[in-house]
Structure formats: structure tokens, C-alpha cells
Scaffold this motif. Structure first.
Motif, mmCIF file in Angstrom:
data_model
loop_
_atom_site.group_PDB
_atom_site.id
_atom_site.type_symbol
_atom_site.label_atom_id
_atom_site.label_comp_id
_atom_site.label_asym_id
_atom_site.label_seq_id
_atom_site.Cartn_x
_atom_site.Cartn_y
_atom_site.Cartn_z
ATOM 1 N N ASP A 217 36.535 44.130 42.165
ATOM 2 C CA ASP A 217 35.094 44.329 42.424
ATOM 3 C C ASP A 217 34.801 45.789 42.741
ATOM 4 N N LYS B 12 34.871 47.794 39.579
ATOM 5 C CA LYS B 12 33.643 47.626 38.774
ATOM 6 C C LYS B 12 32.516 48.461 39.355
ATOM 7 N N SER B 13 32.380 48.430 40.677
ATOM 8 C CA SER B 13 31.261 49.133 41.318
ATOM 9 C C SER B 13 31.391 50.649 41.163
ATOM 10 N N LYS B 14 32.569 51.121 40.864
ATOM 11 C CA LYS B 14 32.762 52.576 40.732
ATOM 12 C C LYS B 14 33.013 52.972 39.284
#
Ligand code: NDP
Ligand code: 1BO
Length: 316
Positions: free
Chosen positions: A234, A237-239
Motif C-alpha cells: 500500500d 502504491k501511494s508513493k
């Protein structure tokens, strides 16, 4: 690139290329690609059986003017069957000859375990020599001589716990400057890291991605997959990053060196870029919460009924 500074002001790039399990036919390209991409630190070992091929890649990088010797940091490790006083310098010279180098930047005692000279891979308790008969401090004396001879710039250890380090520190003229050990979010080794910091010993994290290409016989059936951990995926993905990059970035943010292995040119490039990924204090805390004291490399292959080593004695 982040660096770790040594007492004499030498600086080791905190990020390097691992080469364990990098097969013949792959490792030459891996090392050359890595250096072309900007890697300046290669982690080697005699027991990986690929130092000759790494030496060919290094020689070609020098002759093609891609990099100079001074710009590179090369680490290698003394295998367990060369701990006897008379075997250390010949083993080091063999590594230097295979790597086609005049000196190493860092030479490590690979494990606090001694093997008989004729044994490369342990198969039975008879292959082992007890540390009572061949103490680490005896091997270390010759590691110190190697510095005096100009064959190595720095010396250290690998897979040493606090007790083994304390013993060596108390008996040595040159204190160990590095401990290379397993470390990743599932096995953070905060205690050992803080001991090393207190004693001015640098810390290199091996198996930072979970060492998934180890031989099946050394893997537990229920081995957790670090690269698939939801917190890591997660965050990646966020970065707009990959899980591998988050794991490498975490090690660098902790102030350790980190040496992910890859023979894949895309992943070699991707791993180097991890240095540009920022993790906030909150990200670091989330990752720290993953610790489950899980070793991928248990050291169990050294342990036999009635043998010279137990897991407790190795990791103490
Ligand atoms: P790593 O944790 O570095 O994992 C290597 C595995 O991850 C390989 O299968 C590699 O495959 C894969 N990989 C590499 N990059 C990525 C990525 N971005 N995403 C997904 N998968 C990736 O394991 P190692 O055990 O090799 O540890 C690293 C190095 O540490 C060793 O190579 C060695 O130099 C050192 N080491 C030292 C030890 C010691 O006793 N001192 C013990 C163990 C390791 P591929 O090659 O196909 O990319
Ligand atoms: C026996 C495993 C060594 C990896 O560095």
C-alpha cells in the motif's frame, strides 16, 4: 548517494549490489549494468563462487573508463574454512586475484563459525571446528595484519551478535568497523543496531527484500513474503514506487547500509532509485510495527546434534 563515514574519513556508499546467488553467466552483466547505472558499492564473498566473473566485469568497467577503482567500494568476506591463522592471507589473496584488485575496501569474517579447511559447505558435525579451538580473535589478528599489509582498508564481521562482538572488541587492536547482518522490517534487530551504534560499528542490512531466491531446502513452508506485505505494498502504491523500493528506502532512512541482490537489469535500476523515495516519520513507524523477529537465514545449517554450535551460540 548516502554514505557511511569511517574513522579515517573514508565513505562507503550506503547502497550496494548484493551478489549471493547471482549465477555464473548473470553476475557479469549484473555488475556491469549496476556500475553503469551508478552503483558504487558491490558486496562479494569467496563462498558465492562468482568473484572471478565479478572481477572480469570490474576490469572491463575500469578499462572502458566507466569508473575508477577509487570511486568503487568493494567488500568481500573470508569464508569459514579459512579461519586458521595461516589460511587468512592466502584466502584474501585469492579473492583479490579473482576480483582483479590490489586491495579491498572492506573485508569481513563471514560467520562466527569455523570449518575444516577442506570443507566448503557444512554437511556433518565433523566438518566444524569449535570456537574454543579456533577463536574469532585468532582469525581477527590476521585480519588486522591484512590492514597493515595494505591488502584491505577496513575490516569487520558478519552474522555476529552482541556477545561475539564484545569478545572481539575486548581482544582486538583494530576494532571491527562493520557488522553485516540480516535486517528488514520483519527482523529489524533494533538491539543489535543500537549496540553497534554505541560501539561505532557500522551496520549493513542483508536480505533486505526477504531473500526469496534462497534454495527451497532452506525455506520454511510458511515463510512470510515481505515483498507482499500489505503495509509495504500500500505504501509503495501511494508513493508510485515498488515494494522493493520502499524496503530499500526504509533501510537507508534507518541509517544502515543495504545491499539488495538483483541480476535483472530493470530491478537493478529500480533499486538504485529507491534512494530518492522519501519516507515520513509516520511511514517509518508503520513499517517498524511489522517486526516479527523473523529470520529468513536461520543459521540452522550450522547446527548438528552433538556439534560445536547451537543457534543460541551463533546468534548470542
Ligand atoms: P535480497 O533480500 O536482496 O533478495 C534478492 C531477491 O529479490 C532475488 O530473488 C531478486 O531477484 C529479488 N529482487 C531484487 N530486487 C527486487 C525488486 N525491486 N522487487 C522484487 N524482487 C526483487 O536477498 P539476498 O539474500 O540476496 O541478500 C542481499 C545480499 O546480501 C546478498 O546478495 C549478499 O550480497 C548479502 N548477504 C550476506 C549474507 C551474509 O551472511 N553476510 C547473507 C545473505 C545475504 P532478481 O535477481 O531476479 O532481481
Ligand atoms: C551461507 C549463506 C551465506 C550468504 O552470505
Amino acid at each position: 548517494m548516502r554514505t557511511l563515514k569511517f574513522k579515517n574519513n573514508d565513505e562507503m556508499p550506503a547502497f550496494g549490489l548484493g551478489t549471493w546467488k547471482s549465477e555464473s553467466g548473470d553476475v557479469y552483466n549484473a555488475v556491469k549494468t549496476a556500475i553503469k547505472e551508478g552503483y558504487r558499492h558491490i558486496d562479494c564473498a569467496a563462498v558465492y563462487g562468482n568473484e572471478k566473473e565479478i572481477g572480469e566485469a570490474l576490469a572491463e568497467c575500469f578499462s572502458e573508463g566507466i569508473v575508477t577503482r577509487k570511486e568503487l567500494w568493494i567488500t568481500s568476506k573470508l569464508w569459514c574454512n579459512a579461519h586458521a591463522k595461516e589460511d587468512v592471507i592466502p584466502a584474501l589473496k585469492q579473492t583479490l586475484s579473482d576480483l582483479q584488485l590490489d586491495y579491498l575496501d572492506l573485508y569481513l569474517i563471514h560467520w562466527p563459525v569455523a570449518l575444516k579447511k577442506e570443507v566448503m559447505f557444512v554437511g556433518a558435525k565433523e566438518d566444524l571446528i569449535s570456537l574454543d579451538d579456533l577463536p574469532n580473535a585468532t582469525t581477527w589478528e590476521v585480519m588486522e595484519e591484512a590492514v597493515g599489509l595494505g591488502l584491505v582498508r577496513h575490516i569487520g564481521v558478519s552474522n555476529f551478535g552482541k556477545k561475539a562482538l564484545e569478545d572481539l572488541i575486548s581482544k582486538s587492536k583494530i576494532k571491527p568497523e562493520m557488522n553485516q547482518v540480516e535486517s528488514h522490517p520483519y527482523f529489524q534487530q533494533e538491539d543489535l543496531l543500537s549496540f553497534c551504534k554505541d560501539h561505532h560499528i557500522h551496520f549493513t542490512a542483508y536480505a533486505p527484500l526477504g531473500s526469496s531466491d534462497r534454495a527451497e531446502k532452506f525455506k520454511a513452508a510458511d515463510e512470510p513474503k515481505l515483498l507482499e506485505d500489505p503495509i509495504i505494498t500500500d505504501m509503495a502504491k501511494s508513493k508510485n514506487a515498488t515494494p522493493g523500493q520502499v524496503l530499500i528506502s526504509w533501510a537507508l532512512h534507518r541509517g544502515t547500509a543495504v545491499i539488495p541482490k538483483s541480476v535483472n537489469s530493470g530491478r537493478i535500476a529500480q533499486n538504485l532509485q529507491a534512494g530518492a523515495i522519501h519516507l515520513s516519520d509516520d511511514d517509518m513507524k508503520k513499517i517498524a510495527s511489522l517486526d516479527k523477529n523473523y529470520r529468513y537465514l536461520t543459521g540452522g545449517h550450522w547446527v548438528f546434534e552433538g556439534g560445536a554450535y547451537t543457534l543460541e551460540s551463533i546468534w548470542a
